[in-house]
Design a protein around this motif. Structure first.
Motif, short mmCIF file in Angstrom:
data_model
loop_
_atom_site.label_atom_id
_atom_site.label_comp_id
_atom_site.label_asym_id
_atom_site.label_seq_id
_atom_site.Cartn_x
_atom_site.Cartn_y
_atom_site.Cartn_z
N GLY A 164 -12.55 -5.02 -11.63
CA GLY A 164 -13.23 -6.33 -12.64
C GLY A 164 -12.66 -7.32 -11.11
N TRP A 165 -11.43 -7.26 -10.41
CA TRP A 165 -11.46 -8.39 -9.69
C TRP A 165 -10.21 -9.30 -10.07
CZ3 TRP A 165 -16.57 -7.97 -10.46
CH2 TRP A 165 -17.00 -7.89 -9.67
N LYS A 166 -9.95 -8.26 -11.15
CA LYS A 166 -7.89 -9.14 -12.14
C LYS A 166 -6.96 -8.29 -12.34
CE LYS A 166 -10.84 -9.66 -16.76
NZ LYS A 166 -11.51 -11.13 -17.20
N ARG A 167 -7.23 -6.76 -12.33
CA ARG A 167 -6.91 -6.12 -12.54
C ARG A 167 -7.13 -4.53 -11.91
NH1 ARG A 167 -10.49 -5.84 -16.25
NH2 ARG A 167 -9.37 -7.62 -17.83
N GLY A 168 -6.23 -3.37 -12.42
CA GLY A 168 -5.72 -2.08 -11.25
C GLY A 168 -5.18 -2.16 -10.97
N ASP A 169 -4.76 -0.97 -9.85
CA ASP A 169 -3.21 -0.32 -9.13
C ASP A 169 -3.63 1.01 -8.93
OD1 ASP A 169 -0.53 -1.41 -8.88
OD2 ASP A 169 -0.18 0.70 -9.30
N LYS A 170 -3.13 0.58 -7.18
CA LYS A 170 -3.14 1.71 -6.33
C LYS A 170 -2.57 2.52 -6.51
CE LYS A 170 1.40 0.17 -4.54
NZ LYS A 170 2.28 0.69 -4.62
N ALA A 171 -1.51 2.70 -6.97
CA ALA A 171 -1.02 4.73 -8.14
C ALA A 171 -1.71 4.76 -9.16
CB ALA A 171 0.53 4.23 -7.60
N ALA A 172 -2.85 4.44 -9.52
CA ALA A 172 -2.72 4.83 -10.83
C ALA A 172 -3.98 6.34 -10.21
CB ALA A 172 -4.05 4.24 -11.36
N TYR A 182 0.79 -1.24 0.10
CA TYR A 182 0.09 0.18 0.39
C TYR A 182 0.99 1.44 0.05
CZ TYR A 182 0.71 0.23 5.31
OH TYR A 182 1.22 0.26 6.18
N ASP A 183 0.55 2.91 -0.45
CA ASP A 183 1.09 3.43 -0.40
C ASP A 183 0.51 4.81 1.04
OD1 ASP A 183 2.18 2.72 -2.46
OD2 ASP A 183 1.25 3.39 -4.26
N VAL A 184 1.19 5.23 1.36
CA VAL A 184 0.62 6.07 1.82
C VAL A 184 0.84 7.84 1.01
CG1 VAL A 184 0.61 7.62 4.22
CG2 VAL A 184 1.00 4.32 3.92
N TYR A 185 -0.83 8.39 1.91
CA TYR A 185 -0.36 10.18 1.33
C TYR A 185 -0.51 11.39 2.66
CZ TYR A 185 -0.10 8.02 -3.74
OH TYR A 185 -0.22 7.55 -4.33
N ALA A 186 0.24 11.88 2.71
CA ALA A 186 0.00 11.93 4.21
C ALA A 186 0.40 14.26 4.15
CB ALA A 186 0.63 11.12 5.57
N PRO A 187 -1.26 14.95 4.59
CA PRO A 187 -0.34 16.13 4.63
C PRO A 187 0.75 16.64 6.02
CG PRO A 187 -2.23 16.06 5.81
CD PRO A 187 -2.29 14.23 5.52
N ARG A 188 1.86 17.22 5.71
CA ARG A 188 3.05 17.46 6.55
C ARG A 188 1.82 18.02 8.22
NH1 ARG A 188 7.93 17.41 3.65
NH2 ARG A 188 7.65 16.75 2.22
N GLY A 189 2.85 17.00 8.98
CA GLY A 189 2.46 18.50 10.50
C GLY A 189 1.67 17.25 10.83
#
Length: 305
Positions: free
Chosen positions: A94-102, A73-80
């Motif tokens: 469709g349970w068979k493709r895709g990506d967290k960073a798209a 997993y990737d995390v995006y957090a505001p500073r502070g």
């Protein structure tokens, strides 16, 4: 056309119109159109440009929650950030493709919600054929548990997580929100709520018993017991977390499933609402976070948690 992606999109539109018109049954035409629209959307799914992210956002990429390369997993957090609420994204495909960073998964959502003080996390999970939807839901639960354990590192609050999934990711999010068992089995803390973005698979057993596309057969097979085990509708328990089911009014099954799911949750005493949107399946995902009445509806739901 000099831009090959523009040419490809135009070609797909032309093929889609021809293919849809060639199907005599209206419901079948709708399903063909939905599949073509999904394929076109996937062609436009590119990784988010790091330079396009807000300058005040810190990023942690490829955090492992299991041994498989897909369990990240990737995390995006505001500073502070301190004790910040967390929006936990589950991509579709469709349970068979895709990506967290798209880009259509994270770009607008990260910009909008980190500006409001949220941490945004986006997770991958194992997919078909290696992992069926129930195992995928267990992966997402494990990712939630891992992110909660480490949430203090980026200023998050483990007790303030909200699930948000699109399409197949909305089905997985709904399954986790329907009953606390899968999250508890992963040693995850309860989430505060779930935002379900245009899933047509909320009542799995009913849809599988009716006319449906091959994609659903690949994911859910032919065992009615498995349909019930992977059905958010069948697994709904009371009490439970609040639910917002967004649906595209342009699709055939989506809003009917959302309304029935919300009605069932309400009968059980849950707080739940459906939010039909006159947007395509892909736009419901990609445009969320951009200034609109639609984004404002989701904001109000999140503030209510």
């Amino acid at each position: 056309m000099r831009n090959p992606s523009v040419w490809l999109a135009a070609f797909c539109v032309a093929v889609g119109i021809a293919a849809t018109a060639a199907v005599p049954d209206a419901a079948a035409r709708g399903r063909v159109g939905e599949r073509l629209a999904e394929r076109m959307a996937l062609r436009r799914t590119l990784p988010v440009d790091p330079a396009a992210l807000p300058a005040n956002v810190r990023v942690w990429r490829e955090r492992a929650y299991g041994s498989d390369p897909a369990q990240r997993y990737d995390v995006y957090a505001p500073r502070g950030a301190t004790h910040a609420p967390t929006l936990f994204l589950v991509h579709g495909g469709g349970w068979k493709r895709g990506d967290k960073a798209a880009a259509n998964v994270v770009a607008a959502k990260v910009e909008h919600w980190t500006a409001q003080g949220y941490v945004v996390i986006s997770a991958n999970y194992r997919m078909l054929p290696a992992a069926d939807p129930l195992l995928q839901a267990r992966d997402v639960a494990a990712a939630v548990a891992a992110a909660q354990r480490d949430s203090a590192q980026w200023g998050g609050d483990a007790g303030r997580f909200v699930l948000m999934g699109h399409s197949a990711g909305a089905h997985l999010s709904a399954l986790l929100a329907a009953s606390p068992d899968l999250l508890a089995q992963a040693n995850a803390r309860p989430v505060r709520g779930a935002v379900l973005l245009d899933s047509a698979m909320l009542d799995t057993a009913r849809l599988m018993a009716a006319s449906h596309g091959r994609l659903y057969d690949e994911a859910f097979g032919d065992d009615p017991a498995y349909w019930r085990a992977t059905s958010p509708y069948a697994q709904l328990r009371a009490p439970g977390v609040p639910l917002l089911a967004v649906c595209s009014s342009r699709r055939i099954e989506s809003c009917a499933q959302a309304r029935d799911f919300v009605a069932h949750a309400t009968r059980l005493g849950r707080r739940a609402q459906a939010s039909p949107q006159a947007l395509s399946h892909g736009a419901i995902n990609a445009e969320l976070g951009q200034p609109s009445a639609y984004t404002a509806t989701v904001d109000r739901f999140l503030r209510s948690l």
